[in-house]
Design a protein around this motif. Structure first.
Motif, PDB file in Angstrom:
ATOM      1  N   GLN A   1      28.694  28.011  27.721  1.00  0.00           N
ATOM      2  CA  GLN A   1      29.047  28.455  26.147  1.00  0.00           C
ATOM      3  C   GLN A   1      29.343  29.827  25.942  1.00  0.00           C
ATOM      4  O   GLN A   1      30.216  29.970  24.901  1.00  0.00           O
ATOM      5  CB  GLN A   1      27.978  27.918  25.103  1.00  0.00           C
ATOM      6  CG  GLN A   1      27.730  26.285  25.275  1.00  0.00           C
ATOM      7  CD  GLN A   1      28.851  25.402  25.035  1.00  0.00           C
ATOM      8  OE1 GLN A   1      29.749  25.703  24.037  1.00  0.00           O
ATOM      9  NE2 GLN A   1      29.136  24.434  26.074  1.00  0.00           N
ATOM     10  N   ASN A   2      28.936  30.735  26.757  1.00  0.00           N
ATOM     11  CA  ASN A   2      29.172  32.045  26.556  1.00  0.00           C
ATOM     12  C   ASN A   2      29.438  32.625  27.936  1.00  0.00           C
ATOM     13  O   ASN A   2      28.826  32.078  28.905  1.00  0.00           O
ATOM     14  CB  ASN A   2      27.970  32.914  26.097  1.00  0.00           C
ATOM     15  CG  ASN A   2      27.517  32.282  24.498  1.00  0.00           C
ATOM     16  OD1 ASN A   2      28.499  32.388  23.630  1.00  0.00           O
ATOM     17  ND2 ASN A   2      26.271  31.394  24.333  1.00  0.00           N
ATOM     18  N   TYR A   3      30.328  33.658  27.979  1.00  0.00           N
ATOM     19  CA  TYR A   3      30.648  34.426  29.232  1.00  0.00           C
ATOM     20  C   TYR A   3      30.447  35.938  28.974  1.00  0.00           C
ATOM     21  O   TYR A   3      30.671  36.418  28.019  1.00  0.00           O
ATOM     22  CB  TYR A   3      32.038  34.055  29.501  1.00  0.00           C
ATOM     23  CG  TYR A   3      32.332  32.599  29.470  1.00  0.00           C
ATOM     24  CD1 TYR A   3      32.133  31.856  30.865  1.00  0.00           C
ATOM     25  CD2 TYR A   3      32.772  31.860  28.363  1.00  0.00           C
ATOM     26  CE1 TYR A   3      32.197  30.450  30.812  1.00  0.00           C
ATOM     27  CE2 TYR A   3      32.899  30.256  28.548  1.00  0.00           C
ATOM     28  CZ  TYR A   3      32.743  29.911  29.581  1.00  0.00           C
ATOM     29  OH  TYR A   3      32.873  28.451  30.002  1.00  0.00           O
ATOM     30  N   SER A   4      30.029  36.428  30.329  1.00  0.00           N
ATOM     31  CA  SER A   4      29.923  37.832  30.253  1.00  0.00           C
ATOM     32  C   SER A   4      30.774  38.562  30.838  1.00  0.00           C
ATOM     33  O   SER A   4      30.829  39.783  30.824  1.00  0.00           O
ATOM     34  CB  SER A   4      28.420  38.119  30.845  1.00  0.00           C
ATOM     35  OG  SER A   4      28.339  37.819  32.231  1.00  0.00           O
ATOM     36  N   THR A   5      31.457  37.915  31.739  1.00  0.00           N
ATOM     37  CA  THR A   5      32.695  38.818  32.601  1.00  0.00           C
ATOM     38  C   THR A   5      33.836  37.882  32.316  1.00  0.00           C
ATOM     39  O   THR A   5      33.887  36.600  32.368  1.00  0.00           O
ATOM     40  CB  THR A   5      32.274  38.951  33.963  1.00  0.00           C
ATOM     41  OG1 THR A   5      31.049  39.471  33.828  1.00  0.00           O
ATOM     42  CG2 THR A   5      33.507  39.854  34.555  1.00  0.00           C
ATOM     43  N   GLU A   6      35.171  38.464  32.187  1.00  0.00           N
ATOM     44  CA  GLU A   6      36.461  37.783  32.073  1.00  0.00           C
ATOM     45  C   GLU A   6      37.416  38.287  32.703  1.00  0.00           C
ATOM     46  O   GLU A   6      37.637  39.649  32.693  1.00  0.00           O
ATOM     47  CB  GLU A   6      36.783  37.211  30.806  1.00  0.00           C
ATOM     48  CG  GLU A   6      38.147  36.518  30.498  1.00  0.00           C
ATOM     49  CD  GLU A   6      38.530  36.220  29.369  1.00  0.00           C
ATOM     50  OE1 GLU A   6      39.674  36.083  28.733  1.00  0.00           O
ATOM     51  OE2 GLU A   6      37.520  35.815  28.324  1.00  0.00           O
ATOM     52  N   ILE A   7      38.246  37.644  33.936  1.00  0.00           N
ATOM     53  CA  ILE A   7      39.596  38.282  34.353  1.00  0.00           C
ATOM     54  C   ILE A   7      40.578  37.427  34.006  1.00  0.00           C
ATOM     55  O   ILE A   7      40.696  36.187  33.835  1.00  0.00           O
ATOM     56  CB  ILE A   7      39.315  38.401  35.899  1.00  0.00           C
ATOM     57  CG1 ILE A   7      39.096  37.053  36.702  1.00  0.00           C
ATOM     58  CG2 ILE A   7      38.134  39.329  36.247  1.00  0.00           C
ATOM     59  CD1 ILE A   7      39.459  37.048  38.058  1.00  0.00           C
TER      60      ILE A   7
ATOM     61  N   ARG B   1      39.573  41.988  53.097  1.00  0.00           N
ATOM     62  CA  ARG B   1      39.454  42.398  51.682  1.00  0.00           C
ATOM     63  C   ARG B   1      40.858  42.488  51.090  1.00  0.00           C
ATOM     64  O   ARG B   1      41.663  43.069  51.810  1.00  0.00           O
ATOM     65  CB  ARG B   1      38.776  43.886  51.789  1.00  0.00           C
ATOM     66  CG  ARG B   1      38.552  44.273  50.035  1.00  0.00           C
ATOM     67  CD  ARG B   1      38.207  45.851  49.945  1.00  0.00           C
ATOM     68  NE  ARG B   1      37.604  46.251  48.755  1.00  0.00           N
ATOM     69  CZ  ARG B   1      36.423  46.138  48.332  1.00  0.00           C
ATOM     70  NH1 ARG B   1      35.245  45.573  49.204  1.00  0.00           N
ATOM     71  NH2 ARG B   1      36.014  46.403  47.197  1.00  0.00           N
ATOM     72  N   ALA B   2      41.009  41.915  49.715  1.00  0.00           N
ATOM     73  CA  ALA B   2      42.119  42.010  49.237  1.00  0.00           C
ATOM     74  C   ALA B   2      41.910  42.524  47.899  1.00  0.00           C
ATOM     75  O   ALA B   2      40.986  41.798  47.034  1.00  0.00           O
ATOM     76  CB  ALA B   2      42.822  40.463  49.363  1.00  0.00           C
ATOM     77  N   GLU B   3      42.716  43.036  47.474  1.00  0.00           N
ATOM     78  CA  GLU B   3      42.938  43.814  45.816  1.00  0.00           C
ATOM     79  C   GLU B   3      43.778  42.853  45.144  1.00  0.00           C
ATOM     80  O   GLU B   3      45.030  42.811  45.412  1.00  0.00           O
ATOM     81  CB  GLU B   3      42.989  45.187  45.821  1.00  0.00           C
ATOM     82  CG  GLU B   3      42.015  45.981  46.702  1.00  0.00           C
ATOM     83  CD  GLU B   3      40.617  46.177  46.202  1.00  0.00           C
ATOM     84  OE1 GLU B   3      40.496  45.750  44.981  1.00  0.00           O
ATOM     85  OE2 GLU B   3      39.863  46.531  47.004  1.00  0.00           O
ATOM     86  N   VAL B   4      43.520  42.464  43.909  1.00  0.00           N
ATOM     87  CA  VAL B   4      44.241  41.850  43.187  1.00  0.00           C
ATOM     88  C   VAL B   4      44.380  42.464  41.820  1.00  0.00           C
ATOM     89  O   VAL B   4      43.403  42.730  41.159  1.00  0.00           O
ATOM     90  CB  VAL B   4      43.797  40.287  43.079  1.00  0.00           C
ATOM     91  CG1 VAL B   4      44.752  39.452  41.777  1.00  0.00           C
ATOM     92  CG2 VAL B   4      43.598  39.504  44.136  1.00  0.00           C
ATOM     93  N   ALA B   5      45.580  42.759  41.271  1.00  0.00           N
ATOM     94  CA  ALA B   5      45.884  43.277  39.935  1.00  0.00           C
ATOM     95  C   ALA B   5      45.277  42.352  38.746  1.00  0.00           C
ATOM     96  O   ALA B   5      45.743  41.249  38.865  1.00  0.00           O
ATOM     97  CB  ALA B   5      47.353  43.608  39.791  1.00  0.00           C
ATOM     98  N   ALA B   6      44.610  42.954  37.997  1.00  0.00           N
ATOM     99  CA  ALA B   6      43.949  41.863  36.966  1.00  0.00           C
ATOM    100  C   ALA B   6      43.559  42.630  35.852  1.00  0.00           C
ATOM    101  O   ALA B   6      42.997  43.875  35.906  1.00  0.00           O
ATOM    102  CB  ALA B   6      42.676  41.216  37.624  1.00  0.00           C
ATOM    103  N   LYS B   7      43.425  41.946  34.774  1.00  0.00           N
ATOM    104  CA  LYS B   7      42.660  42.588  33.319  1.00  0.00           C
ATOM    105  C   LYS B   7      41.236  42.202  33.577  1.00  0.00           C
ATOM    106  O   LYS B   7      41.132  40.708  33.560  1.00  0.00           O
ATOM    107  CB  LYS B   7      43.432  42.272  32.222  1.00  0.00           C
ATOM    108  CG  LYS B   7      44.834  42.610  32.417  1.00  0.00           C
ATOM    109  CD  LYS B   7      45.688  42.244  30.881  1.00  0.00           C
ATOM    110  CE  LYS B   7      47.067  42.508  30.927  1.00  0.00           C
ATOM    111  NZ  LYS B   7      47.836  42.327  29.683  1.00  0.00           N
ATOM    112  N   THR B   8      40.332  43.075  33.382  1.00  0.00           N
ATOM    113  CA  THR B   8      39.096  42.618  33.366  1.00  0.00           C
ATOM    114  C   THR B   8      38.231  42.980  32.123  1.00  0.00           C
ATOM    115  O   THR B   8      38.674  44.125  31.554  1.00  0.00           O
ATOM    116  CB  THR B   8      38.070  43.188  34.582  1.00  0.00           C
ATOM    117  OG1 THR B   8      38.264  44.542  34.394  1.00  0.00           O
ATOM    118  CG2 THR B   8      38.770  42.887  35.879  1.00  0.00           C
TER     119      THR B   8
END
Length: 337
Positions: free
Chosen positions: A219-225, A272-279
């Motif tokens: 019901q609650n989230y501490s991290t979002e991408i 290892r792969a880096e992904v452009a993301a809004k966090t």
């Protein structure tokens, strides 16, 4: 059970096939010169008709032989008395819902990927179809992931339908021109029927108590991408190559506003792969079965996807940006170190 039951009446031919768990009936408008019933080998007649070069086919039954003619070819097939075919009875409707054919078929593909395969816990091989608000809710889980889809309908049904049957229903509906499809349940005989204008598919409902899936949806989230769906899929596929010998496990690390996907297999190497993301929210490091994540991302049809975390050991929610009717949950994998 290897035969089709053919029932010819004025102006129509009804073809019925069954494996006892599911029964499919299809009506075709035809010219009937003499009414009657018979059964013919299903696989043989389908193969013969698929190879036909003519668009016209005739069937004539004399004695225990059925002659199927098309173009310059004909096949004589051995029939079996229709009395030997499993009896079919009229379906008495208890609950009934009408919904968009396209929407229902889409929901099947989005949800069934999370159902348990045959041979697993029987009730988890099915899809829950139940009332919700102004429509139906379809849910499937194999214990490691979960999919929930909500669609609009008029009326409702409630039951657990085998996912394998739903996938076959979706294939059959794809060939029909109907805009709507009707679902009906008869609890007394524990069956569900899917109806279009010329098609009826009746299948058994699964028995047993379905797990209380609501309690595992955070019901609650501490991290979002938020990331580009294709970029994330590509990165997962690349790193997953090095995790095939380790249960397809990949790590997800969100730190300092960056998303990294990692795979490390002893004596093989690491990726290892880096992904452009809004966090947003807390940094987190966790691990998942890459196949499960890819399955969930494969049904996301929006350009961007949101993944929400409520902790490293809790299920992650996968959802297309701006999409409220479909969610996927994927449980993390415990790793050493």
């Amino acid at each position: 059970l290897n035969n089709f039951l053919l029932e010819a009446t004025k102006g129509r031919l009804k073809v019925i096939a069954t494996d006892l768990d599911s029964t499919t009936a299809y009506e075709i408008p035809v010219k009937v010169e003499k009414e009657g019933r018979t059964t013919i080998p299903g696989r043989l007649v389908v193969g013969f008709c698929q190879a036909a070069t003519s668009d016209k086919i005739s069937v004539e039954v004399v004695g225990e032989k059925a002659t199927v003619r098309t173009g310059n070819a004909e096949a004589k097939l051995q029939t079996i008395s229709p009395d030997e075919f499993p009896p079919t009875t009229d379906f008495v409707v208890g609950e009934e819902a009408t919904t968009s054919k396209a929407g229902f078929s889409k929901a099947i593909s989005e949800v069934c990927v999370c159902a348990s395969p045959e041979g697993g816990r029987p009730i988890l091989t099915g899809v829950v179809v139940k009332p919700h608000d102004k429509g139906l809710e379809l849910v499937a889980t194999d214990g490691y992931r979960l999919a929930r889809k909500r669609i609009r309908s008029v009326g409702y049904i409630d039951g657990v339908v085998p996912s394998r049957a739903l996938l076959e229903i979706s294939k059959a509906l794809a060939a029909e021109d109907d805009e709507e499809v009707t679902l009906a349940v008869n609890k007394e005989i524990n069956q569900v029927q899917t109806r279009a204008a010329r098609l009826e598919i009746t299948t058994r409902l699964l028995e047993g108590d379905y797990p209380n899936y609501e309690q595992i949806i955070p019901q609650n989230y501490s991290t979002e991408i938020s990331a580009d769906t294709k970029d994330l899929i590509d990165a997962l596929k690349q790193t997953a190559i090095l995790s095939r010998d380790l249960g397809n496990v990949v790590g997800l690390e969100i730190r300092g506003g960056k998303l990294s996907i990692l795979a490390n297999t002893a004596e093989v190497g690491e990726a290892r792969a880096e992904v452009a993301a809004k966090t947003t929210g807390e940094d987190i490091k966790t691990a998942f079965n890459s196949k499960f994540l890819l399955d969930s991302l494969s049904v996301v049809k929006t350009g961007s996807v949101v993944i929400k975390f409520s902790g490293a050991t809790s299920a992650a929610l996968v959802q297309g940006v701006g999409t409220e009717d479909l969610i996927h949950l994927v449980m993390p994998v415990r790793t050493q170190g």
